[in-house]
Design a protein around this motif. Structure first.
Motif, PDB file in Angstrom:
ATOM      1  N   VAL A 224       0.602  -1.504  -0.053  1.00 51.17           N
ATOM      2  CA  VAL A 224       0.185   0.164   0.212  1.00 51.17           C
ATOM      3  C   VAL A 224       0.511   1.604   0.012  1.00 51.17           C
ATOM      4  CG1 VAL A 224      -2.263  -1.355   0.826  1.00 51.17           C
ATOM      5  CG2 VAL A 224      -0.205   0.440   2.524  1.00 51.17           C
ATOM      6  N   GLU A 225       2.092   1.073  -0.544  1.00 53.79           N
ATOM      7  CA  GLU A 225       3.221   2.217   0.010  1.00 53.79           C
ATOM      8  C   GLU A 225       3.162   2.883  -2.058  1.00 53.79           C
ATOM      9  OE1 GLU A 225       7.766   3.328   1.521  1.00 53.79           O
ATOM     10  OE2 GLU A 225       7.320   1.942  -0.332  1.00 53.79           O
ATOM     11  N   GLY A 226       3.074   4.096  -1.163  1.00 54.31           N
ATOM     12  CA  GLY A 226       2.837   4.891  -2.707  1.00 54.31           C
ATOM     13  C   GLY A 226       1.905   5.023  -3.686  1.00 54.31           C
ATOM     14  N   GLY A 227       0.362   4.965  -2.988  1.00 51.25           N
ATOM     15  CA  GLY A 227      -0.315   5.243  -4.106  1.00 51.25           C
ATOM     16  C   GLY A 227      -2.074   5.860  -3.126  1.00 51.25           C
ATOM     17  N   SER A 228      -2.648   6.149  -4.305  1.00 50.63           N
ATOM     18  CA  SER A 228      -3.503   7.408  -3.662  1.00 50.63           C
ATOM     19  C   SER A 228      -5.098   6.658  -2.854  1.00 50.63           C
ATOM     20  CB  SER A 228      -3.946   7.607  -4.718  1.00 50.63           C
ATOM     21  OG  SER A 228      -5.218   7.302  -6.033  1.00 50.63           O
ATOM     22  N   HIS A 229      -5.221   7.433  -2.318  1.00 48.74           N
ATOM     23  CA  HIS A 229      -6.622   6.456  -1.842  1.00 48.74           C
ATOM     24  C   HIS A 229      -7.299   5.536  -2.511  1.00 48.74           C
ATOM     25  CE1 HIS A 229      -6.120   9.384   1.704  1.00 48.74           C
ATOM     26  NE2 HIS A 229      -5.934   8.742   2.001  1.00 48.74           N
ATOM     27  N   SER A 254      -1.023 -18.334   1.304  1.00 49.40           N
ATOM     28  CA  SER A 254      -1.033 -17.456   2.824  1.00 49.40           C
ATOM     29  C   SER A 254      -0.905 -16.129   2.424  1.00 49.40           C
ATOM     30  CB  SER A 254       1.006 -17.604   3.317  1.00 49.40           C
ATOM     31  OG  SER A 254       2.035 -17.743   2.204  1.00 49.40           O
ATOM     32  N   PHE A 255      -0.836 -14.505   3.128  1.00 41.34           N
ATOM     33  CA  PHE A 255      -1.071 -13.548   2.730  1.00 41.34           C
ATOM     34  C   PHE A 255       0.289 -12.730   4.041  1.00 41.34           C
ATOM     35  CE2 PHE A 255      -3.447  -9.533   3.661  1.00 41.34           C
ATOM     36  CZ  PHE A 255      -3.074  -8.898   1.913  1.00 41.34           C
ATOM     37  N   LEU A 256       0.603 -11.828   2.836  1.00 43.05           N
ATOM     38  CA  LEU A 256       1.568 -10.654   4.556  1.00 43.05           C
ATOM     39  C   LEU A 256       1.154  -9.418   3.266  1.00 43.05           C
ATOM     40  CD1 LEU A 256       3.639 -13.544   3.313  1.00 43.05           C
ATOM     41  CD2 LEU A 256       5.018 -11.879   4.178  1.00 43.05           C
ATOM     42  N   THR A 257       1.302  -8.517   3.524  1.00 47.79           N
ATOM     43  CA  THR A 257       1.226  -6.939   3.952  1.00 47.79           C
ATOM     44  C   THR A 257       1.597  -5.635   4.735  1.00 47.79           C
ATOM     45  OG1 THR A 257      -0.727  -5.471   2.780  1.00 47.79           O
ATOM     46  CG2 THR A 257      -1.103  -7.348   5.184  1.00 47.79           C
ATOM     47  N   ASN A 258       1.765  -4.570   4.322  1.00 50.85           N
ATOM     48  CA  ASN A 258       2.013  -3.740   4.998  1.00 50.85           C
ATOM     49  C   ASN A 258       1.414  -2.448   5.536  1.00 50.85           C
ATOM     50  OD1 ASN A 258       1.914  -3.187   2.449  1.00 50.85           O
ATOM     51  ND2 ASN A 258       4.265  -1.904   1.862  1.00 50.85           N
ATOM     52  N   ALA A 259       0.147  -3.398   4.744  1.00 49.67           N
ATOM     53  CA  ALA A 259      -1.137  -2.088   5.352  1.00 49.67           C
ATOM     54  C   ALA A 259      -1.145  -1.873   7.211  1.00 49.67           C
ATOM     55  CB  ALA A 259      -1.860  -2.200   4.905  1.00 49.67           C
ATOM     56  N   ALA A 260      -1.563  -0.849   7.104  1.00 50.07           N
ATOM     57  CA  ALA A 260      -2.162  -1.393   8.874  1.00 50.07           C
ATOM     58  C   ALA A 260      -3.620  -1.367   9.337  1.00 50.07           C
ATOM     59  CB  ALA A 260      -2.041   0.258   9.089  1.00 50.07           C
ATOM     60  N   LEU A 287      -9.196  -6.696   4.937  1.00 50.50           N
ATOM     61  CA  LEU A 287      -8.518  -5.893   4.172  1.00 50.50           C
ATOM     62  C   LEU A 287      -9.759  -4.768   4.135  1.00 50.50           C
ATOM     63  CD1 LEU A 287      -8.380  -8.137   0.886  1.00 50.50           C
ATOM     64  CD2 LEU A 287      -6.751  -6.892   1.434  1.00 50.50           C
ATOM     65  N   GLY A 288     -11.456  -5.620   5.239  1.00 47.08           N
ATOM     66  CA  GLY A 288     -12.430  -4.342   5.396  1.00 47.08           C
ATOM     67  C   GLY A 288     -11.777  -3.814   6.451  1.00 47.08           C
ATOM     68  N   ARG A 289     -10.779  -3.682   7.483  1.00 47.81           N
ATOM     69  CA  ARG A 289     -10.299  -3.075   8.166  1.00 47.81           C
ATOM     70  C   ARG A 289      -9.101  -2.131   7.966  1.00 47.81           C
ATOM     71  NH1 ARG A 289     -11.957  -4.326  13.162  1.00 47.81           N
ATOM     72  NH2 ARG A 289     -13.334  -6.682  13.361  1.00 47.81           N
ATOM     73  N   ALA A 290      -8.677  -2.451   6.274  1.00 44.56           N
ATOM     74  CA  ALA A 290      -7.157  -2.005   6.156  1.00 44.56           C
ATOM     75  C   ALA A 290      -7.965  -0.130   6.523  1.00 44.56           C
ATOM     76  CB  ALA A 290      -6.970  -2.719   5.249  1.00 44.56           C
ATOM     77  N   THR A 291      -6.771   0.002   6.726  1.00 43.21           N
ATOM     78  CA  THR A 291      -6.268   1.895   6.449  1.00 43.21           C
ATOM     79  C   THR A 291      -5.560   2.417   5.090  1.00 43.21           C
ATOM     80  OG1 THR A 291      -4.675   2.325   7.704  1.00 43.21           O
ATOM     81  CG2 THR A 291      -6.768   1.995   8.541  1.00 43.21           C
ATOM     82  N   TYR A 292      -5.416   3.503   5.406  1.00 41.87           N
ATOM     83  CA  TYR A 292      -4.050   3.927   4.061  1.00 41.87           C
ATOM     84  C   TYR A 292      -2.687   3.827   5.042  1.00 41.87           C
ATOM     85  CZ  TYR A 292      -8.669   4.510   1.696  1.00 41.87           C
ATOM     86  OH  TYR A 292      -9.293   4.511   1.574  1.00 41.87           O
ATOM     87  N   ASP A 293      -3.419   3.758   6.104  1.00 42.40           N
ATOM     88  CA  ASP A 293      -1.407   4.004   6.443  1.00 42.40           C
ATOM     89  C   ASP A 293      -0.377   3.045   5.991  1.00 42.40           C
ATOM     90  OD1 ASP A 293      -2.251   6.235   8.060  1.00 42.40           O
ATOM     91  OD2 ASP A 293      -3.245   4.536   9.808  1.00 42.40           O
ATOM     92  N   VAL A 294       0.520   3.266   6.524  1.00 41.23           N
ATOM     93  CA  VAL A 294       1.705   2.093   6.085  1.00 41.23           C
ATOM     94  C   VAL A 294       2.726   1.474   7.002  1.00 41.23           C
ATOM     95  CG1 VAL A 294       4.335   1.888   4.247  1.00 41.23           C
ATOM     96  CG2 VAL A 294       1.811   3.176   3.243  1.00 41.23           C
TER      97      VAL A 294
END
Length: 358
Positions: A224-229, A254-260, A287-294
Motif C-alpha cells: 500500500v506504499e506509494g498509492g492514492s486512496h 498465505s498473505f502478507l501486507t504492509n497495510a495497517a 482488507l475491510g479493516r485496512a486503512t491507508y497507513d503504511v
C-alpha cells in the motif's frame, strides 16, 4: 368532594415526585447490528431495544443514537440528521409498566471500511412532562464492510494462466519432506540428497527418492506504499479477486501486507498458509479493516516475504505502482520464487498485470 379532589392532587404530586426521581431508573437501551461483516450496499438491520424494568410507566423516552456518518437508513420514516462525522438517529416512545420495545431498522453502508455504532443518549420525562433527565449509554459495535468485487476479464484470464502453470509445475517440483524410497546414486544428484542409511545397508551410494508436492500453494503480497486512496481501494478489490480465484481453484495461500488495520484483529499483516472459505474470509475482513497507513516500506515487505518463502514458492504481488523486473529490491523475491512471480498494479489510468518468468 373537596377532600377527594385534594386526595387526587396529593396522589398526582406524589406520583410526579416519584417519576422525576426515577425517570430513567431501570430503563435500559441497546442498539446492535444484525451482521458484523457486510458487503458494500448489502442490507442489514439495526436492532434497537428499549426496556422499562419498573412498575411505573415512562411517559416520554427519547433516544439519540450515534451511527456512522455514511449509513443509509432504508425506508426509515423517523427523524435522523447527518453531518461529515456522525449520523444521529432520533426516536421517542411511551413505555408502559415493565414494557419492552424492539425495533428493526433496515440499513446499508456504501463503501469499504470499519464503522462503529457508538454511544447513545436517552432522555426520560416525568409523569406530567415538566422535567427531563438525561443519561449516556456506552455502546461499541463494529461493522466491517468488505472491499467491493471487481470484474476484470483480461486480468482474470492472465491470472488463470499463471495459476494453471503453477498447478502443472507442482508435479515437477519435489517435496523434500516426502521420501518414498531410495535409488542408486548416478553422480548427477547433489550430495545433500544422499541417504546414508540406505548407502550403509546396500554397500554403495544411494539417494533419497522424493515424492512430488501434493498441494498448490501461493503467497499473496499486498503493498500500500506509494498509492492514492483511489488506487489503494482498487488494490483491496483486486486482492479480493485474487483470493477468491485461489479459493475457487483449490489453492492454499498465505498473505502478507504492509497495510495497517483498524480494530483488534491481531497480526493480520501476515496470515499463514490456509485453505477454504473461512481462511479467505479472515483475510477479507482484514482488507475491510485496512486503512491507508503504511506499517513498513515496500522493500521491507518483500524482504519479509523472501525470508519466509520456500524455494520455488509462487507469489502474486498487488501494488499501486508499476514495477519492473529490473527493480533491485525485487531480485531476491524473483530468485526465491524461481521466476514464478505475478505482478498486478492498479493505476489511476487503469489496471494492468504482468507475469515475470525466468
Amino acid at each position: 368532594m373537596l377532600f377527594l379532589l385534594f386526595l387526587l392532587i396529593v396522589c398526582a404530586l406524589l406520583c410526579e415526585l416519584v417519576s422525576v426521581k426515577s425517570a430513567l431508573s431501570r430503563v435500559s437501551y441497546s442498539c446492535r447490528p444484525s451482521q458484523s461483516v457486510v458487503e458494500p450496499g448489502e442490507e442489514f438491520q439495526l436492532l434497537t431495544t428499549m426496556q422499562n424494568g419498573k412498575w411505573l410507566p415512562v411517559s416520554y423516552l427519547e433516544v439519540v443514537q450515534n451511527l456512522p456518518h455514511d449509513i443509509c437508513l432504508n425506508a426509515y420514516l423517523g427523524h435522523f440528521q447527518s453531518d461529515p462525522t456522525v449520523c444521529r438517529l432520533y426516536s421517542s416512545c411511551f413505555l408502559g409498566s415493565r414494557q419492552k420495545l424492539t425495533r428493526r431498522i433496515k440499513a446499508s453502508l456504501p463503501q469499504r471500511g470499519r464503522r462503529i455504532i457508538s454511544d447513545a443518549t436517552i432522555t426520560g420525562g416525568d409523569l406530567l412532562g415538566f422535567t427531563r433527565r438525561f443519561r449516556n449509554v456506552p455502546l461499541f459495535y463494529e461493522i466491517v464492510v468488505l472491499p467491493a468485487r471487481v470484474e476484470e476479464p483480461a486480468l482474470s484470464r492472465a491470472l488463470g494462466g499463471f495459476l494453471g502453470d503453477v498447478s502443472v509445475q507442482r508435479f515437477i517440483l519435489e517435496d523434500p519432506m516426502l521420501t518414498i524410497g531410495a535409488r542408486e546414486y548416478t553422480g548427477r544428484e547433489p550430495m545433500k540428497s544422499i541417504s546414508w542409511k540406505h548407502s550403509v545397508r546396500t554397500g554403495h551410494l544411494m539417494v533419497k527418492e522424493l515424492d512430488h508436492t501434493v498441494e498448490n500453494t501461493v503467497t499473496v503480497l499486498l503493498n500500500v506504499e506509494g498509492g492514492s486512496h483511489e488506487e489503494l481501494e482498487r488494490c483491496f478489490s483486486l486482492t479480493r479477486m485474487v483470493l477468491e480465484a485461489l479459493e475457487k481453484r483449490g489453492f492454499s495461500c498465505s498473505f502478507l501486507t504492509n497495510a495497517a488495520t483498524a480494530g483488534a484483529i491481531g497480526q493480520w499483516n501476515q496470515v499463514s498458509d490456509g485453505l477454504g472459505s473461512g481462511h479467505t474470509r479472515a483475510i477479507l475482513e482484514g482488507l475491510g479493516r485496512a486503512t491507508y497507513d503504511v506499517r513498513e516500506s515496500f522493500s521491507s515487505l518483500v524482504n519479509r516475504a523472501v525470508r519466509g518463502a520456500r524455494d520455488g514458492q509462487a507469489h502474486i504481488l498487488i501494488t499501486p505502482a508499476p514495477l519492473q523486473r529490473s527493480d533491485a529490491f525485487l531480485a531476491p523475491l524473483f530468485q526465491q520464487s524461481q521466476g514464478r512471480l505475478f505482478i498486478i498494479n492498479a493505476r489511476e489510468d487503469g489496471m494492468s498485470s504482468q507475469e515475470v518468468s525466468g
